[in-house]
Structures are given as C-alpha cells and as structure tokens.
Scaffold this motif. Sequence first.
Motif, PDB file in Angstrom:
ATOM      1  N   GLU A 140       0.827  -1.206   0.000  1.00  0.00           N
ATOM      2  CA  GLU A 140       0.000   0.000   0.000  1.00  0.00           C
ATOM      3  C   GLU A 140       0.862   1.257   0.000  1.00  0.00           C
ATOM      4  O   GLU A 140       0.546   2.239  -0.683  1.00  0.00           O
ATOM      5  CB  GLU A 140      -0.927  -0.003   1.217  1.00  0.00           C
ATOM      6  N   GLU A 141       1.945   1.247   0.753  1.00  0.00           N
ATOM      7  CA  GLU A 141       2.851   2.398   0.767  1.00  0.00           C
ATOM      8  C   GLU A 141       3.438   2.652  -0.609  1.00  0.00           C
ATOM      9  O   GLU A 141       3.569   3.804  -1.043  1.00  0.00           O
ATOM     10  CB  GLU A 141       3.967   2.144   1.789  1.00  0.00           C
ATOM     11  N   GLU A 142       3.794   1.596  -1.315  1.00  0.00           N
ATOM     12  CA  GLU A 142       4.351   1.756  -2.652  1.00  0.00           C
ATOM     13  C   GLU A 142       3.299   2.226  -3.652  1.00  0.00           C
ATOM     14  O   GLU A 142       3.630   2.922  -4.626  1.00  0.00           O
ATOM     15  CB  GLU A 142       4.963   0.431  -3.113  1.00  0.00           C
ATOM     16  N   GLU A 176     -10.227  -6.410  -4.413  1.00  0.00           N
ATOM     17  CA  GLU A 176     -10.189  -7.852  -4.129  1.00  0.00           C
ATOM     18  C   GLU A 176      -8.777  -8.351  -4.426  1.00  0.00           C
ATOM     19  O   GLU A 176      -8.436  -8.646  -5.560  1.00  0.00           O
ATOM     20  CB  GLU A 176     -11.223  -8.590  -4.977  1.00  0.00           C
ATOM     21  N   LYS A 177      -7.983  -8.477  -3.386  1.00  0.00           N
ATOM     22  CA  LYS A 177      -6.568  -8.841  -3.534  1.00  0.00           C
ATOM     23  C   LYS A 177      -6.407 -10.350  -3.396  1.00  0.00           C
ATOM     24  O   LYS A 177      -6.856 -10.946  -2.404  1.00  0.00           O
ATOM     25  CB  LYS A 177      -5.734  -8.103  -2.481  1.00  0.00           C
ATOM     26  N   SER A 178      -5.762 -10.941  -4.386  1.00  0.00           N
ATOM     27  CA  SER A 178      -5.522 -12.387  -4.345  1.00  0.00           C
ATOM     28  C   SER A 178      -4.346 -12.751  -3.444  1.00  0.00           C
ATOM     29  O   SER A 178      -4.275 -13.884  -2.953  1.00  0.00           O
ATOM     30  CB  SER A 178      -5.261 -12.908  -5.763  1.00  0.00           C
ATOM     31  N   HIS A 179      -3.452 -11.814  -3.224  1.00  0.00           N
ATOM     32  CA  HIS A 179      -2.286 -12.086  -2.373  1.00  0.00           C
ATOM     33  C   HIS A 179      -2.736 -12.301  -0.934  1.00  0.00           C
ATOM     34  O   HIS A 179      -3.507 -11.519  -0.382  1.00  0.00           O
ATOM     35  CB  HIS A 179      -1.311 -10.906  -2.448  1.00  0.00           C
ATOM     36  N   PRO A 193      -1.761  -7.552   2.860  1.00  0.00           N
ATOM     37  CA  PRO A 193      -1.589  -8.171   1.528  1.00  0.00           C
ATOM     38  C   PRO A 193      -1.156  -7.142   0.495  1.00  0.00           C
ATOM     39  O   PRO A 193      -1.492  -5.954   0.574  1.00  0.00           O
ATOM     40  CB  PRO A 193      -2.982  -8.727   1.212  1.00  0.00           C
ATOM     41  N   LYS A 194      -0.420  -7.618  -0.491  1.00  0.00           N
ATOM     42  CA  LYS A 194      -0.020  -6.758  -1.605  1.00  0.00           C
ATOM     43  C   LYS A 194      -1.139  -6.706  -2.639  1.00  0.00           C
ATOM     44  O   LYS A 194      -2.083  -7.494  -2.619  1.00  0.00           O
ATOM     45  CB  LYS A 194       1.269  -7.273  -2.244  1.00  0.00           C
ATOM     46  N   SER A 226      -2.037  -6.120  -6.940  1.00  0.00           N
ATOM     47  CA  SER A 226      -1.527  -6.114  -8.311  1.00  0.00           C
ATOM     48  C   SER A 226      -2.120  -4.936  -9.073  1.00  0.00           C
ATOM     49  O   SER A 226      -3.126  -4.343  -8.659  1.00  0.00           O
ATOM     50  CB  SER A 226      -1.868  -7.428  -9.017  1.00  0.00           C
ATOM     51  N   TYR A 227      -1.516  -4.634 -10.218  1.00  0.00           N
ATOM     52  CA  TYR A 227      -2.008  -3.488 -10.990  1.00  0.00           C
ATOM     53  C   TYR A 227      -3.415  -3.730 -11.540  1.00  0.00           C
ATOM     54  O   TYR A 227      -4.243  -2.810 -11.499  1.00  0.00           O
ATOM     55  CB  TYR A 227      -1.046  -3.143 -12.125  1.00  0.00           C
ATOM     56  N   PRO A 228      -3.762  -4.901 -12.100  1.00  0.00           N
ATOM     57  CA  PRO A 228      -5.154  -5.101 -12.554  1.00  0.00           C
ATOM     58  C   PRO A 228      -6.164  -4.931 -11.431  1.00  0.00           C
ATOM     59  O   PRO A 228      -7.255  -4.379 -11.654  1.00  0.00           O
ATOM     60  CB  PRO A 228      -5.149  -6.530 -13.110  1.00  0.00           C
ATOM     61  N   GLU A 229      -5.841  -5.400 -10.211  1.00  0.00           N
ATOM     62  CA  GLU A 229      -6.754  -5.216  -9.084  1.00  0.00           C
ATOM     63  C   GLU A 229      -6.881  -3.734  -8.726  1.00  0.00           C
ATOM     64  O   GLU A 229      -7.979  -3.253  -8.424  1.00  0.00           O
ATOM     65  CB  GLU A 229      -6.242  -6.001  -7.882  1.00  0.00           C
ATOM     66  N   PHE A 230      -5.772  -3.026  -8.755  1.00  0.00           N
ATOM     67  CA  PHE A 230      -5.809  -1.585  -8.501  1.00  0.00           C
ATOM     68  C   PHE A 230      -6.576  -0.853  -9.593  1.00  0.00           C
ATOM     69  O   PHE A 230      -7.363   0.058  -9.313  1.00  0.00           O
ATOM     70  CB  PHE A 230      -4.375  -1.062  -8.395  1.00  0.00           C
ATOM     71  N   ARG A 231      -6.366  -1.245 -10.830  1.00  0.00           N
ATOM     72  CA  ARG A 231      -6.982  -0.557 -11.957  1.00  0.00           C
ATOM     73  C   ARG A 231      -8.502  -0.684 -11.930  1.00  0.00           C
ATOM     74  O   ARG A 231      -9.216   0.273 -12.272  1.00  0.00           O
ATOM     75  CB  ARG A 231      -6.420  -1.128 -13.267  1.00  0.00           C
ATOM     76  N   ARG A 232      -9.021  -1.831 -11.538  1.00  0.00           N
ATOM     77  CA  ARG A 232     -10.472  -2.017 -11.502  1.00  0.00           C
ATOM     78  C   ARG A 232     -11.131  -1.009 -10.561  1.00  0.00           C
ATOM     79  O   ARG A 232     -12.164  -0.424 -10.885  1.00  0.00           O
ATOM     80  CB  ARG A 232     -10.805  -3.449 -11.082  1.00  0.00           C
ATOM     81  N   GLU A 233     -10.559  -0.814  -9.388  1.00  0.00           N
ATOM     82  CA  GLU A 233     -11.133   0.134  -8.434  1.00  0.00           C
ATOM     83  C   GLU A 233     -10.793   1.585  -8.794  1.00  0.00           C
ATOM     84  O   GLU A 233     -11.608   2.484  -8.591  1.00  0.00           O
ATOM     85  CB  GLU A 233     -10.630  -0.186  -7.021  1.00  0.00           C
TER      86      GLU A 233
END
Length: 383
Positions: free
Chosen positions: A163-165, A280-283, A316-317, A319-326
């Motif tokens: 999240e920080e990154e 929705e993070k899979s990690h 949890p970390k 991914s970019y697709p998960e970030f992009r959806r939201e």
Amino acid sequence: IRILNTGLPPDPNLKKPVAGLLDTSHPFCYMREFVEDSEENGDGSERAGDAGPAEEEETKQQIEMLESIVSRAFSSSTELYRTLLLRAAAQTLLDNWDTITTVTSGDIDRAAVSKTAVPPQRSTVNAVNVQKLFDSYSDGSGKEWVQSWWNLIDDDGDGLIDEEEVTNCVDLATKPAHAALSDVVHMSLEVCPLRTAALGGDGANAWFLGGNNLPDATAADDSNPSSSSNLNKKLSWRNRRRELKARKALTKTFKATLDRHFRDQVETPHRLRCIYAWAEKSHQDNKVDSILVDAGGEWGAASSIVGRKRYVELEPKISYPEFRREQARHFPHLDRVGEELATSFKEDLWVAQGKGRQNRELRRDCFLFLLAISLVDAVIMVL
C-alpha cells in the motif's frame, strides 16, 4: 537520465518577464487560439457576415491563414509539452531515487521469515522499465504513466506492491505533469503578454499588436522565423506595472492550483486508501498475515526481557489489474491529470475574478455611503 534532463536547459530569464514582448515564432504564442473545433462555429464564409464578395474573400483568406498558423503551432506545442514531460520525468527519477529503491518494511519482514538477507535499499533499477517509463511519457496517457511507475517500483517482477508503494507510485506519476505544466505556463507568458486580446479577437485592445494589423503579427513563417518574430512595443510604466502585476497574480494562482487540487480537492490520499481497502486482492487471500520474526539486535538489552521474537502483521499486496479495476471507478482523475489541473485552474480564476468584482462593489458601496454621510454632515453644519 542526466543527459535527457539537460536536453532542455531552463532559460535564466524565464521568470524575469519583459512586459510587452510578443514572440510569434514560438508556438506557445498562439495558445489562446487552441480551442475545440465544433461544427456549430461554421466556416469562414458564415463568420464573414453580410460583407461583399471581395471583403468576404479577403476575410476568408485571413481566417484560413490564421487557422493554418494555429494548427502548426498546436502540433509544435504538443511536441514541446511531451518533451517537457520527458524532462520532468527524468528529474523526478533523480529527485526520488531513494523512494524508488528503498525496500519496504513488509518485504524485509517477509525475507526474514524465509531466512533471506535483503538490503534496505536496492542499488539498481531495471533499465527496461526505465525505458518503458520514458516511452509512456512520450506518447502515452495517464494510465500508462501509472503502470510504468508501478513496474519500476516492483523490483521482483511479480506485479505486486504494498500500500505504501501504491501511494508513492501515484505521487510519482503525477509529478512530471505538474512540473511540465508549470513550465508551459511560464514559457507562454514569456512569449505572449497576459493583458491582451486573442490574436483573432478585438485588435483595438491588443496594444502590442498595433491595432487590427493581423498580418504583422503573423508574418513569421518557417522559412524565415526571425521575420517579425519579436514585436516588443515600449510600454508606459503604468501598463508595464499592470502587466507584471497581472502575471504575478496568475502564476501565484496556478501554483496554488498545483499544490491543492489533487491533495485537497480530489483527496488523493483518501481515495487511495479506499481503493486499497476495497480491492479484491488475491495475495494472502486478501487477509492480514501474522508472523513472528527474529528481533535480533534491534531492541538491544530489551530483547532479553521481551524475547528474541516480535509479532508482525503483514498487509496483503495488490496487483495493478486489481488496482486498476477500483481506480477506474473511484479515481478516474488519475487518467486525465493535465485536464484536471487545467480545469481546476480555470475554476480558481473564476473564483478570483468573482472576488475581485465583489471587492470592487464593496469599495464602491463604502465610498457612496461615506459620501452620503459627509453630505448629510455638511448640510447639518450649514443649518
């Protein structure tokens, strides 16, 4: 990076304006003519009105000449803006090297569990990702900007960052646009005075153009850029003072817009926290992972009392697709950084103009009130 950063050295006189200077060889001189083309505007014959055939043809030729100059200036301005974006991206890399290469505490704790030694800061970054970063700023959109920074921060290449990154990634993606637009504003004010009408507008008020003599202002062409390139009319001290005062107010307003828009108006930190929480993070199955890591000598003598282990919760970390959806749903401003800043600047100018009118009306009302009181007092004294 350093070579690209010095490709466009800043003009030492950039922020020392010369009031009344018009440089028609510079594409930013025609920036006020960059308007969205609409079919409702009609062609040159419709705008000519009830003029005769000869006057209509002459007016149409002048309009076509101006549109040709403006279209070339628009293409040149776009290329210059992209070059300024590249320079700003290179400078952002240099200024934020520690932010990009610093390993997060979560990655250090994960490495401690797997008995892997990880330095607190990486010494290098992926050169391919750096090249993709420059490619995104040369011809990409805001979406490509964020994705290129994401890949650059993701050193292990698994596509997941903390999240920080994520916060650092978004902040780094918007910084070049802020710097490039700031350069555009200062450069455009250098080549075209602020207190003027547009080139195709009322020439009588354009005191630096010499009236309606539009061909004199557009005489510079590609074959002879020095011809009529600098129309510097000597101004009176009052006009020069008004020009510099208006320019100072405009640049101050634009700086405030850059500082406040994404931080306060868009509320970027709050939106990023919501995006990370709602994604929705899979990690780690979108759950907090609780681990015990060796404290080592971090706590010194206290480690003998509290033990050699410390309890850590790892978020949890993402991914970019998960970030992009939201992000596409809750933070679309990130896809149009330049447009957002320009629109906010326009609204801030409207507010400033409204306050100016309000203050002028207040001063007028106060003056009339005091005048009325003085007249009443004078009448009373006479009686």
